[in-house]
Design an enzyme around this catalytic site. Structure first.
Site: not given
Ligand code: NAD
Ligand code: UGA
Length: 430
Positions: A35, A121, A151, A252, A260
């Site tokens: 990556k 998270t 975040e 809905a 998440c």
């Molecule tokens: P992701 O899997 O997309 O990315 C995580 C990255 O961390 C990967 O690229 C992985 O290779 C890397 N990684 C793992 N172990 C490592 C290490 N030891 N050193 C360096 N890099 C390492 O995950 P994500 O979706 O970005 O989620 C990360 C966190 O943020 C989770 O806790 C998730 O719940 C939270 N979060 C995600 C979202 C979202 O929308 N995806 C939004 C808010 C919060």
């Molecule tokens: C969600 C939260 O919205 C973010 O604020 C948070 O940071 C993130 O999770 C996280 O903690 O990782 P995300 O999962 O990217 O974000 O997408 P959403 O837009 O929240 O949708 C989540 C799911 O709910 C999807 O399957 C979507 O289709 C569904 N959804 C959303 C519904 O069925 N109805 C709605 O009205 C909204």
């Protein structure tokens, strides 16, 4: 300021890029060497609207760089963000091994005072464990602070969410890191909330669970609408116009999915349980959400009569529109279930097709032209609400299907329009 982000996935890469765009110098770290090489070569491993241009610009301006070395990042930054995965374990509790591992790695190379910010998270009290871990593994006498900065970005609108957040939550155990944290986020001109560490961590799980609850509520209301010939969209508008309720997250559909909500809801239930609180409300939400795809399939079965050997076209594989993320996508689950019942499936997704390939059963065809999924099909399923599907030539689609039947799991299309074109059209709660 000089910053680094450990973990360059959906959160780390977007956060790092937006912080660079705000004027900071950011090093994004990942232990996935492939990556890092891709990123260094200018290739972006995820699809997120607006991200590619921002990365390119900030790399050119030398504000954004990529490495696999945590040591290099820790030595060259004042503040280190952790954005690694916190996946669910079999019992629903959070696997904190990635966070612990990174905390240890940072500690072992900590040259002097640094602020270590958890953006992953995590369960309440993780900050305390991270503090303890760093203290154990760092050189004696080295000072540091641990901050919680959850975040709230959504995939598909991550750049905009990061640059214009409703609020920025900063949980601290002392005043020392507050000024630096405020300086990092000052360019975003967003409200900043300073809280204690535990509250910041709880805000994240409580917020995600509440949003999942809201979606589940409207899905149940949709079932009542279906049984009473009411229209859930109108009901949601009416409810959502009340400022105390709000229209957002009252769509809905097929239930919540993605990487998440499902994991964070089960984590929150376990966290509460461990603290002696029975969060039965959220257990019920989990149960109801899990039953929604079956409710949809039941309606489909009653229209198709027999699923076996029926040609099904599916529009959408990503867990929501504007992303290529297919992790825990309800669209994938639907596809798997229909194939298990003998359907012959052809799918399309504007961005998620490649990532979906490895999750779908053998024999499922993924095509790059949306019109192809309809050709000769007995039914067309809308499983992801990509806006461009609305703009398809539905007259052409109708003429290419064996039987003009649409099951719209996302209420994306206009029922009156579809019916006037001659489709048998079924959606959710209307
Ligand atoms: P992701 O899997 O997309 O990315 C995580 C990255 O961390 C990967 O690229 C992985 O290779 C890397 N990684 C793992 N172990 C490592 C290490 N030891 N050193 C360096 N890099 C390492 O995950 P994500 O979706 O970005 O989620 C990360 C966190 O943020 C989770 O806790 C998730 O719940 C939270 N979060 C995600 C979202 C979202 O929308 N995806 C939004 C808010 C919060
Ligand atoms: C969600 C939260 O919205 C973010 O604020 C948070 O940071 C993130 O999770 C996280 O903690 O990782 P995300 O999962 O990217 O974000 O997408 P959403 O837009 O929240 O949708 C989540 C799911 O709910 C999807 O399957 C979507 O289709 C569904 N959804 C959303 C519904 O069925 N109805 C709605 O009205 C909204």
């Amino acid at each position: 300021m000089k910053l680094s982000i450990i973990g360059s996935g959906y959160v780390g890469l977007v956060t790092g890029t937006c912080l660079a765009e705000a004027g900071h110098t950011v090093i994004c770290v990942d232990n996935n060497q492939a990556k890092v090489k891709e990123l260094q070569a200018g290739r972006i491993p995820i699809y997120e609207p607006g991200l590619e241009d921002l990365i390119r610009r900030n790399v050119q301006l030398k504000r954004l760089s990529f490495t696999a070395s945590i040591k290099e990042a820790v030595e060259n930054s004042e503040v280190i963000f952790i954005a690694v995965p916190t996946p669910p374990q079999e019992d629903g509790s959070v696997d904190l091994s990635y966070v612990e591992h990174v905390a240890r790695e940072i500690a072992e190379v900590l040259p002097g005072y640094r602020i270590i910010v958890d953006k992953s998270t995590v369960p309440v009290k993780t900050g305390e464990h991270v503090t303890e871990t760093i203290r154990r593994y760092c050189r004696k006498g080295v000072e540091f602070d641990v901050v919680s900065n959850p975040e709230f970005l959504r995939e598909g609108s991550a750049v905009a969410d990061l640059q214009k957040p409703d609020r920025i939550v900063i949980g601290v155990a002392s005043d020392r890191p507050v000024a630096a944290m405020k300086a990092i986020y000052e360019p975003f001109k967003a409200p900043i909330m300073i809280t204690d560490l535990n509250s910041a961590e709880l805000i994240k799980h409580a917020a995600n669970s509440f949003l999942a609850l809201k979606i589940t509520y409207i899905n149940l209301v949709a079932a009542v609408c279906e049984a009473s010939q009411a229209n859930v969209t109108q009901v949601a508008e009416g409810m959502g116009s009340d400022a105390r309720i709000g229209r957002a997250f009252l769509n809905a559909g097929l239930g919540y999915g993605g990487s998440c909500f499902p994991k964070d809801v089960s984590a929150f239930i376990r966290i509460a349980e461990e603290l002696g609180v029975d969060f039965g409300l959220m257990r019920e939400v989990e149960k109801i959400n899990a039953s929604i795809p079956e409710r949809f399939l039941k309606k489909l079965r009653s229209s198709l009569w027999v699923m076996k050997d029926k040609k099904v076209g599916q529009l959408g594989l990503a867990f929501k529109a504007n992303t290529d993320d297919v992790r825990s996508s309800v669209a994938i689950e639907l596809a798997k279930r229909m194939v298990a019942e003998g359907a012959i499936l052809r799918c399309h997704d504007p961005k998620g097709g490649e990532k979906a390939r490895e999750l779908l059963p053998q024999g499922v065809e993924i095509v790059s032209d949306a019109y192809q999924v309809a050709e000769g099909a007995d039914v067309l399923i809308v499983a992801t609400e990509w806006p461009e599907y609305r703009l398809l030539d539905w007259h052409k689609i109708k003429n290419s299907m064996r039987t003009p039947r649409i099951f719209d799991g996302r209420n994306l299309l206009n029922p009156a329009e579809m019916k006037s074109l001659g489709f048998e059209y079924t959606s959710v709660g209307r």
